[in-house]
Design a protein around this motif. Sequence first.
Motif, PDB file in Angstrom:
ATOM      1  N   PHE A 127       0.970  -1.104   0.074  1.00 11.99           N
ATOM      2  CA  PHE A 127      -0.074   0.032   0.132  1.00 11.99           C
ATOM      3  C   PHE A 127       0.885   1.204  -0.052  1.00 11.99           C
ATOM      4  O   PHE A 127       1.633   1.162   0.749  1.00 11.99           O
ATOM      5  CB  PHE A 127      -0.770   0.087   1.264  1.00 11.99           C
ATOM      6  CG  PHE A 127      -1.786  -1.130   1.354  1.00 11.99           C
ATOM      7  CD1 PHE A 127      -3.080  -0.993   0.434  1.00 11.99           C
ATOM      8  CD2 PHE A 127      -1.720  -2.209   2.088  1.00 11.99           C
ATOM      9  CE1 PHE A 127      -4.002  -2.039   0.811  1.00 11.99           C
ATOM     10  CE2 PHE A 127      -2.698  -3.211   2.030  1.00 11.99           C
ATOM     11  CZ  PHE A 127      -3.814  -3.325   1.508  1.00 11.99           C
ATOM     12  N   ILE A 128       0.622   2.011  -1.046  1.00 13.67           N
ATOM     13  CA  ILE A 128       1.275   3.482  -0.887  1.00 13.67           C
ATOM     14  C   ILE A 128       0.378   4.672  -0.859  1.00 13.67           C
ATOM     15  O   ILE A 128      -0.642   4.509  -1.618  1.00 13.67           O
ATOM     16  CB  ILE A 128       2.040   3.500  -2.167  1.00 13.67           C
ATOM     17  CG1 ILE A 128       3.186   2.505  -2.233  1.00 13.67           C
ATOM     18  CG2 ILE A 128       2.838   4.740  -2.238  1.00 13.67           C
ATOM     19  CD1 ILE A 128       3.900   2.199  -3.706  1.00 13.67           C
ATOM     20  N   SER A 129       0.458   5.479  -0.129  1.00  9.33           N
ATOM     21  CA  SER A 129      -0.398   6.650   0.153  1.00  9.33           C
ATOM     22  C   SER A 129       0.534   7.683  -0.350  1.00  9.33           C
ATOM     23  O   SER A 129       1.658   8.085   0.027  1.00  9.33           O
ATOM     24  CB  SER A 129      -0.880   6.807   1.561  1.00  9.33           C
ATOM     25  OG  SER A 129      -1.428   8.295   1.567  1.00  9.33           O
ATOM     26  N   SER A 130      -0.001   8.454  -1.363  1.00  7.90           N
ATOM     27  CA  SER A 130       0.665   9.596  -2.049  1.00  7.90           C
ATOM     28  C   SER A 130      -0.075  10.686  -2.494  1.00  7.90           C
ATOM     29  O   SER A 130      -1.270  10.629  -2.554  1.00  7.90           O
ATOM     30  CB  SER A 130       1.578   8.987  -3.274  1.00  7.90           C
ATOM     31  OG  SER A 130       0.574   8.774  -4.283  1.00  7.90           O
ATOM     32  N   PRO A 131       0.360  12.141  -2.391  1.00  6.56           N
ATOM     33  CA  PRO A 131      -0.366  13.165  -2.729  1.00  6.56           C
ATOM     34  C   PRO A 131      -0.822  13.132  -4.180  1.00  6.56           C
ATOM     35  O   PRO A 131      -0.007  12.244  -5.037  1.00  6.56           O
ATOM     36  CB  PRO A 131       0.445  14.470  -2.305  1.00  6.56           C
ATOM     37  CG  PRO A 131       1.756  13.825  -2.546  1.00  6.56           C
ATOM     38  CD  PRO A 131       1.670  12.323  -2.007  1.00  6.56           C
ATOM     39  N   CYS A 132      -1.874  13.622  -4.536  1.00  2.03           N
ATOM     40  CA  CYS A 132      -2.319  13.686  -5.895  1.00  2.03           C
ATOM     41  C   CYS A 132      -2.227  15.271  -6.403  1.00  2.03           C
ATOM     42  O   CYS A 132      -2.642  16.069  -5.615  1.00  2.03           O
ATOM     43  CB  CYS A 132      -3.612  13.092  -5.974  1.00  2.03           C
ATOM     44  SG  CYS A 132      -3.812  11.507  -5.630  1.00  2.03           S
ATOM     45  N   GLU A 133      -2.024  15.305  -7.589  1.00  4.17           N
ATOM     46  CA  GLU A 133      -2.192  16.708  -8.413  1.00  4.17           C
ATOM     47  C   GLU A 133      -3.693  16.917  -8.596  1.00  4.17           C
ATOM     48  O   GLU A 133      -4.593  16.017  -8.770  1.00  4.17           O
ATOM     49  CB  GLU A 133      -1.582  16.695  -9.815  1.00  4.17           C
ATOM     50  CG  GLU A 133       0.083  16.627  -9.751  1.00  4.17           C
ATOM     51  CD  GLU A 133       0.601  16.820 -11.139  1.00  4.17           C
ATOM     52  OE1 GLU A 133      -0.090  17.504 -11.872  1.00  4.17           O
ATOM     53  OE2 GLU A 133       1.654  16.267 -11.324  1.00  4.17           O
TER      54      GLU A 133
END
Length: 173
Positions: free
Chosen positions: A166-172
């Motif tokens: 699982f990877i949580s990342s910011p989105c544009e």
Amino acid sequence: MSNQNMMRVVMNATRLRIIQYLTLHETATAGQIKEELTDIPPASLYRHIKMLEEAKLIHVVKENKVRGTMEKVYQLNKESPLNGDTSNKAINQIVQSGLLSIMSEFARYLDNEENDMRKDLLFLTTSTLLLSDEEFMEFTEEMSAAIQKVINNKKNEERKVRRITFISSPCEE
């Protein structure tokens, strides 16, 4: 040890399983780890434990004398493996190494024409969610609870080792 070398040590399925075992049990001997990870040959397991120890990701917290030999009790090193470097550059190196490791796992798997993606339930998915910080924390707690239900499963004829990332990342926007 450089961050890239550290990630090479960490981003190995067997070593991740050893780290996971120590995360769940806090301390363990090689024998206890071997009892749990029965699919890993003992010589290979000891080699992976030694690599984790040399990388200072685990350390010996106690030694027990057992039948004339010293049995080591291991624990995860609570200090940062980044040697205090939590800069964006250091974190980026770790993320990139981790992603490259995942990519190489997929590549190795897909290079073998005998592998059956449907039978092996291979998938890759991405979902973009709109969540407040509170909703996101609740969501991650629910995912953690789901994982906790199965994390201590023992290997048998029906069960396969599976990696879930699982990877949580910011989105544009």
